[in-house]
Design a protein around this motif. Structure first.
Motif, PDB file in Angstrom:
ATOM      1  N   PRO B 114      27.137  13.769 -29.871  1.00  0.00           N
ATOM      2  CA  PRO B 114      26.812  15.189 -30.018  1.00  0.00           C
ATOM      3  C   PRO B 114      26.514  15.879 -28.683  1.00  0.00           C
ATOM      4  O   PRO B 114      26.626  17.093 -28.580  1.00  0.00           O
ATOM      5  CB  PRO B 114      25.576  15.187 -30.914  1.00  0.00           C
ATOM      6  N   TYR B 115      26.101  15.115 -27.711  1.00  0.00           N
ATOM      7  CA  TYR B 115      25.845  15.683 -26.383  1.00  0.00           C
ATOM      8  C   TYR B 115      26.446  14.714 -25.381  1.00  0.00           C
ATOM      9  O   TYR B 115      26.656  13.545 -25.701  1.00  0.00           O
ATOM     10  CB  TYR B 115      24.341  15.869 -26.129  1.00  0.00           C
ATOM     11  N   ALA B 262      21.452  13.914 -42.326  1.00  0.00           N
ATOM     12  CA  ALA B 262      21.138  15.301 -41.974  1.00  0.00           C
ATOM     13  C   ALA B 262      20.560  15.388 -40.561  1.00  0.00           C
ATOM     14  O   ALA B 262      20.834  16.332 -39.814  1.00  0.00           O
ATOM     15  CB  ALA B 262      20.140  15.871 -42.982  1.00  0.00           C
ATOM     16  N   TYR B 263      19.783  14.365 -40.203  1.00  0.00           N
ATOM     17  CA  TYR B 263      19.166  14.308 -38.871  1.00  0.00           C
ATOM     18  C   TYR B 263      20.237  14.311 -37.783  1.00  0.00           C
ATOM     19  O   TYR B 263      20.181  15.091 -36.822  1.00  0.00           O
ATOM     20  CB  TYR B 263      18.306  13.046 -38.799  1.00  0.00           C
ATOM     21  N   LEU B 264      21.249  13.466 -37.971  1.00  0.00           N
ATOM     22  CA  LEU B 264      22.310  13.406 -36.972  1.00  0.00           C
ATOM     23  C   LEU B 264      23.174  14.672 -36.991  1.00  0.00           C
ATOM     24  O   LEU B 264      23.572  15.178 -35.939  1.00  0.00           O
ATOM     25  CB  LEU B 264      23.182  12.166 -37.182  1.00  0.00           C
ATOM     26  N   ASP B 265      23.446  15.181 -38.198  1.00  0.00           N
ATOM     27  CA  ASP B 265      24.237  16.417 -38.285  1.00  0.00           C
ATOM     28  C   ASP B 265      23.538  17.551 -37.538  1.00  0.00           C
ATOM     29  O   ASP B 265      24.185  18.398 -36.917  1.00  0.00           O
ATOM     30  CB  ASP B 265      24.431  16.828 -39.756  1.00  0.00           C
ATOM     31  N   TYR B 266      22.203  17.530 -37.644  1.00  0.00           N
ATOM     32  CA  TYR B 266      21.445  18.624 -37.026  1.00  0.00           C
ATOM     33  C   TYR B 266      21.585  18.621 -35.506  1.00  0.00           C
ATOM     34  O   TYR B 266      21.413  19.642 -34.848  1.00  0.00           O
ATOM     35  CB  TYR B 266      19.969  18.523 -37.441  1.00  0.00           C
ATOM     36  N   LEU B 267      21.926  17.455 -34.944  1.00  0.00           N
ATOM     37  CA  LEU B 267      22.169  17.403 -33.495  1.00  0.00           C
ATOM     38  C   LEU B 267      23.339  18.303 -33.105  1.00  0.00           C
ATOM     39  O   LEU B 267      23.419  18.796 -31.989  1.00  0.00           O
ATOM     40  CB  LEU B 267      22.478  15.966 -33.061  1.00  0.00           C
ATOM     41  N   TYR B 268      24.269  18.501 -34.059  1.00  0.00           N
ATOM     42  CA  TYR B 268      25.445  19.326 -33.780  1.00  0.00           C
ATOM     43  C   TYR B 268      25.206  20.810 -34.059  1.00  0.00           C
ATOM     44  O   TYR B 268      26.040  21.642 -33.760  1.00  0.00           O
ATOM     45  CB  TYR B 268      26.629  18.853 -34.623  1.00  0.00           C
ATOM     46  N   SER B 269      24.071  21.119 -34.675  1.00  0.00           N
ATOM     47  CA  SER B 269      23.790  22.519 -34.993  1.00  0.00           C
ATOM     48  C   SER B 269      23.486  23.299 -33.715  1.00  0.00           C
ATOM     49  O   SER B 269      23.256  22.708 -32.653  1.00  0.00           O
ATOM     50  CB  SER B 269      22.586  22.598 -35.932  1.00  0.00           C
ATOM     51  N   ASP B 270      23.480  24.636 -33.828  1.00  0.00           N
ATOM     52  CA  ASP B 270      23.197  25.457 -32.645  1.00  0.00           C
ATOM     53  C   ASP B 270      21.862  25.080 -32.018  1.00  0.00           C
ATOM     54  O   ASP B 270      21.745  24.963 -30.805  1.00  0.00           O
ATOM     55  CB  ASP B 270      23.183  26.940 -33.030  1.00  0.00           C
ATOM     56  N   GLU B 271      20.864  24.892 -32.896  1.00  0.00           N
ATOM     57  CA  GLU B 271      19.548  24.572 -32.333  1.00  0.00           C
ATOM     58  C   GLU B 271      19.534  23.203 -31.663  1.00  0.00           C
ATOM     59  O   GLU B 271      18.994  23.017 -30.576  1.00  0.00           O
ATOM     60  CB  GLU B 271      18.462  24.649 -33.406  1.00  0.00           C
ATOM     61  N   ALA B 277      20.771  20.851 -24.412  1.00  0.00           N
ATOM     62  CA  ALA B 277      21.038  21.521 -23.137  1.00  0.00           C
ATOM     63  C   ALA B 277      19.742  21.724 -22.345  1.00  0.00           C
ATOM     64  O   ALA B 277      19.713  21.544 -21.130  1.00  0.00           O
ATOM     65  CB  ALA B 277      21.729  22.859 -23.382  1.00  0.00           C
ATOM     66  N   ARG B 278      18.683  22.099 -23.063  1.00  0.00           N
ATOM     67  CA  ARG B 278      17.391  22.287 -22.386  1.00  0.00           C
ATOM     68  C   ARG B 278      16.903  20.992 -21.765  1.00  0.00           C
ATOM     69  O   ARG B 278      16.172  20.998 -20.788  1.00  0.00           O
ATOM     70  CB  ARG B 278      16.343  22.787 -23.388  1.00  0.00           C
ATOM     71  N   ASN B 279      17.284  19.866 -22.361  1.00  0.00           N
ATOM     72  CA  ASN B 279      16.894  18.570 -21.820  1.00  0.00           C
ATOM     73  C   ASN B 279      17.979  17.972 -20.927  1.00  0.00           C
ATOM     74  O   ASN B 279      18.059  16.758 -20.747  1.00  0.00           O
ATOM     75  CB  ASN B 279      16.525  17.616 -22.952  1.00  0.00           C
ATOM     76  N   PHE B 280      18.827  18.823 -20.407  1.00  0.00           N
ATOM     77  CA  PHE B 280      19.815  18.467 -19.377  1.00  0.00           C
ATOM     78  C   PHE B 280      20.967  17.606 -19.859  1.00  0.00           C
ATOM     79  O   PHE B 280      21.648  16.968 -19.064  1.00  0.00           O
ATOM     80  CB  PHE B 280      19.147  17.804 -18.168  1.00  0.00           C
ATOM     81  N   TYR B 281      21.197  17.564 -21.164  1.00  0.00           N
ATOM     82  CA  TYR B 281      22.426  16.945 -21.659  1.00  0.00           C
ATOM     83  C   TYR B 281      23.451  18.048 -21.875  1.00  0.00           C
ATOM     84  O   TYR B 281      23.105  19.147 -22.316  1.00  0.00           O
ATOM     85  CB  TYR B 281      22.174  16.193 -22.966  1.00  0.00           C
ATOM     86  N   ARG B 282      24.706  17.771 -21.575  1.00  0.00           N
ATOM     87  CA  ARG B 282      25.746  18.785 -21.740  1.00  0.00           C
ATOM     88  C   ARG B 282      26.053  18.965 -23.226  1.00  0.00           C
ATOM     89  O   ARG B 282      26.379  17.998 -23.908  1.00  0.00           O
ATOM     90  CB  ARG B 282      27.007  18.376 -20.995  1.00  0.00           C
ATOM     91  N   PRO B 283      25.968  20.209 -23.709  1.00  0.00           N
ATOM     92  CA  PRO B 283      26.234  20.432 -25.137  1.00  0.00           C
ATOM     93  C   PRO B 283      27.737  20.403 -25.421  1.00  0.00           C
ATOM     94  O   PRO B 283      28.556  20.576 -24.525  1.00  0.00           O
ATOM     95  CB  PRO B 283      25.661  21.825 -25.381  1.00  0.00           C
ATOM     96  N   ARG B 284      28.091  20.191 -26.687  1.00  0.00           N
ATOM     97  CA  ARG B 284      29.485  20.220 -27.113  1.00  0.00           C
ATOM     98  C   ARG B 284      29.889  21.625 -27.576  1.00  0.00           C
ATOM     99  O   ARG B 284      31.017  22.032 -27.430  1.00  0.00           O
ATOM    100  CB  ARG B 284      29.691  19.258 -28.287  1.00  0.00           C
ATOM    101  N   ASN B 285      28.936  22.301 -28.182  1.00  0.00           N
ATOM    102  CA  ASN B 285      29.160  23.626 -28.744  1.00  0.00           C
ATOM    103  C   ASN B 285      29.528  24.644 -27.656  1.00  0.00           C
ATOM    104  O   ASN B 285      28.805  24.803 -26.668  1.00  0.00           O
ATOM    105  CB  ASN B 285      27.854  24.030 -29.455  1.00  0.00           C
TER     106      ASN B 285
END
Lengths: 298, 331
Positions: B114-115, B262-271, B277-285
């Motif tokens: 996800p990231y 649901a926990y893992l799916d939520y990693l892909y959500s906007d939030e 991204a805030r924790n310095f991982y590159r987002p996919r979105n």
């Protein structure tokens, strides 16, 4: 034969206590160790030999056993002095020093490794003057005796090199020597030395002929314990060794490396070699101790 | 008598609790540098789940070396989800313990990663050795800090990034091997893990450059001061894909399958992407990517599948016993 078996000890409870001993030893020591052998037994002999005789593994045996031996020897000498001072002299703060000796027992080894590293690295308190001194010494040796690879043997740095391994192993081994020697030294009656003196022995003779023989068995035990402990040490060493393949990788690190690749059999194979080697060495040391007792107590 | 009353109370209370509002506990077994990320994310997810279903969910975190964590799960650590540093470690959950299906990586979008992150250089203030790209690392006199790829899953990405660069620039496996050999000749300390390497570089002041995950490099800047270190982004690097998976056997046993998914799916959500991204991982979105474009500079990224034919192959060629990494030391 029958008479030997039927001869009962005067002390009651032998059967029960032996039973406890065997069960306890099995649960705590024998069964976990035999698991290593059983796991390894799943390997073919050829695989086993290739695994345990790979160049990196062989280099790590030399480093682990060699530096452990050196560290235990140094501990036997300096630990002996520490024990002597703690038993024979009274001085302010003696109890404090005595308690300090136990610290390496109690400290998590990773903390010891990081602390030693912080101290002896080139930017550390001690390292910033000792490290250049060591490097200079090694370079000078190399200039005098160029046909020996001094930098390869000794390592040109203190921390992150072979001397670092030595420091860590000396640190964790010290209490074993001190704590085994102390009670024996305390038992040693001053009358023995007085008798030696009245019989005309000088101080050197009293030391080498009277005191040392009495201490030797305990000294060998302490040495063996420190040595055994050093062979198995992992936590403190990995932080300070630099972990260079063929140069400063210890055997326990290679076991972890194998585990990290899910190579359980390879890991246990190396563990078995270490176990057997350690057992043989400890057995030899025990025999040596027995011999020393007999030799000096004619 | 008193005891019996107390006991019946306890039993009744336990039954009641089980019947009404469910309180669920999940265990997320992850690797070292995701600690801060999941502290944030778990709080967000708990809130989201409470709003959606009314159930309270508590997520426990476990962190350690990625390989060691995978081993712990295989040995019986009851992880509902595994969020590890590389696909090879989740593969081990299939290979060794059969805890996940073989095609686990196809269950979630983007290879179940996800990231992402990439491999960059951390250099000292002012970059005194003038390090700009991989070629500068193999120059004589430059010292590099990187963990041992055999003990650190994360550090395998470092190695593969260097290999990918050399292969592209010099064109052959032999040349790439030569390059890698030169590079590791400049490494005076091979720590067993990534955090150890960061300590060696930052606190012991060893090395001119540390090869590091981008998120770790950002954390080092945040922790020790941006005035002491700088991040150098090379011309080419690798797309590091930390992968996530539900541990099927465990969630089936515990009955936590729905919430774990649901926990893992939520990693892909906007939030979830925003938190990454805030924790310095590159987002996919794409939208979140655009928002953080200033933080994460663009560079050419190779992937493990294209350049190395997947983890299993890379592992065998490079990191297995007698593989390329062993060979460069034995020469």
């Amino acid at each position: 034969m029958a008479s030997v078996v039927s001869r009962r000890s005067v002390l009651p409870g032998f059967g029960l206590s032996l039973g406890f001993t065997l069960v306890y030893l099995s649960l705590i020591v024998l069964i976990p160790l035999s698991a290593a052998f059983i796991k390894t037994a799943g390997m073919s002999w050829a695989d086993f030999v290739t695994t345990v005789s790979a160049p990196r593994v062989v280099a790590s045996y030399k480093i682990t056993f060699g530096i452990s031996l050196l560290a235990a020897l140094v501990n036997a000498f300096f630990g002996g002095i520490v024990a002597w001072v703690l038993v024979r002299y009274t001085f302010p703060g003696r109890r404090m020093v005595d308690a300090l000796v136990d610290l390496p027992f109690a400290l998590p080894t990773a903390v010891a490794g990081i602390a030693l590293c912080a101290l002896y690295a080139r930017n550390g308190w001690v390292g910033h003057w000792l490290d250049p001194l060591w490097a200079g010494g090694v370079a000078r040796l190399a200039a005098w005796v160029p046909w020996i690879d001094w930098a390869g043997w000794l390592g040109p740095k203190l921390a992150y090199d072979r001397p670092g391994i030595f420091l860590a192993l000396t640190f964790i081994g010290l209490p074993f020597v001190v704590r085994t020697l102390q009670p024996v030294l305390a038992e040693l009656e001053p009358e023995l030395e007085e008798a030696a003196a009245t019989l005309g022995a000088n101080r050197w003779q009293t030391m080498t002929r009277v005191i040392f023989p009495e201490l030797l068995p305990a000294l060998i035990t302490g040495f063996a314990l420190a040595f055994a402990r050093a062979i198995g040490e992992y936590g403190s060493v990995v932080f300070i060794a630099g972990n260079q393949p063929l140069h400063s990788e210890i055997t326990p690190l290679l076991i972890i490396t194998k585990l990290e690749q899910y190579d359980y059999r390879g890991a246990t194979a190396i563990a078995v070699v270490m176990l057997v080697a350690s057992f043989v060495l400890l057995l030899l040391i025990n025999l040596l101790q027995k011999w020393s007792r007999r030799y000096y107590r004619l | 008598m008193k005891f019996k009353v107390l006991l019946s109370f306890l039993v009744a209370a336990a039954l009641a609790a089980a019947a009404s509002a469910k309180s669920i506990t999940l265990l997320n077994v992850s690797y070292d540098p995701t600690r801060e990320l999941y502290v944030d994310f778990n709080a967000a997810f708990a809130k989201y789940w409470k709003a959606k279903t009314g159930d309270d969910v508590t997520i426990k975190q476990s962190h350690g070396g990625s390989g060691a964590q995978a081993r712990a799960i295989n040995d019986g650590l009851q992880a509902d989800v595994a969020t590890l540093a590389l696909a090879a470690d989740v593969d081990a959950l299939f290979n060794v313990g059969k805890l996940v299906p073989q095609d686990w990586q196809k269950r979630l979008p983007n290879n179940s990663a996800p990231y992402t992150s990439t491999i960059v250089f951390l250099v000292r203030k002012g970059n005194p050795k003038g390090i700009k790209d991989w070629d500068d690392l193999v120059k004589p006199g430059v010292t590099i800090v990187t963990p041992n790829p055999k003990t650190s899953g994360g550090a395998r990405w470092n190695y593969l990034a260097a290999w990918g660069y050399a292969l592209k620039k010099y064109g052959s496996d032999d040349k790439a091997k030569e390059f890698i050999a030169k590079l590791y000749k400049n490494v005076p300390v091979l720590d067993s893990g990534a955090r150890g390497s960061t300590t060696t570089f930052v606190q012991r002041e060893i090395g001119d450059v540390a090869i590091s995950w981008e998120n770790e490099a950002f954390l080092a800047l945040k922790e020790y001061g941006a005035d002491k270190f700088a991040i150098v982004v090379p011309s080419l690097s690798i797309l590091a894909e930390p992968t996530v998976s539900v541990v099927d056997k465990v969630v089936k046993k515990k009955g936590t399958e729905e919430v774990a998914k649901a926990y893992l799916d939520y990693l892909y959500s906007d939030e979830g992407q925003e938190i990454a991204a805030r924790n310095f991982y590159r987002p996919r979105n794409a939208a979140v990517q655009a928002k953080y474009a200033k933080v994460f500079p663009q560079l050419e990224l190779i992937t493990i599948d294209e350049a190395f034919g997947g983890w299993a192959k890379a592992q065998k060629t490079h990191f297995a016993d007698g593989g390329v990494f062993d060979q460069i030391y034995l020469k």
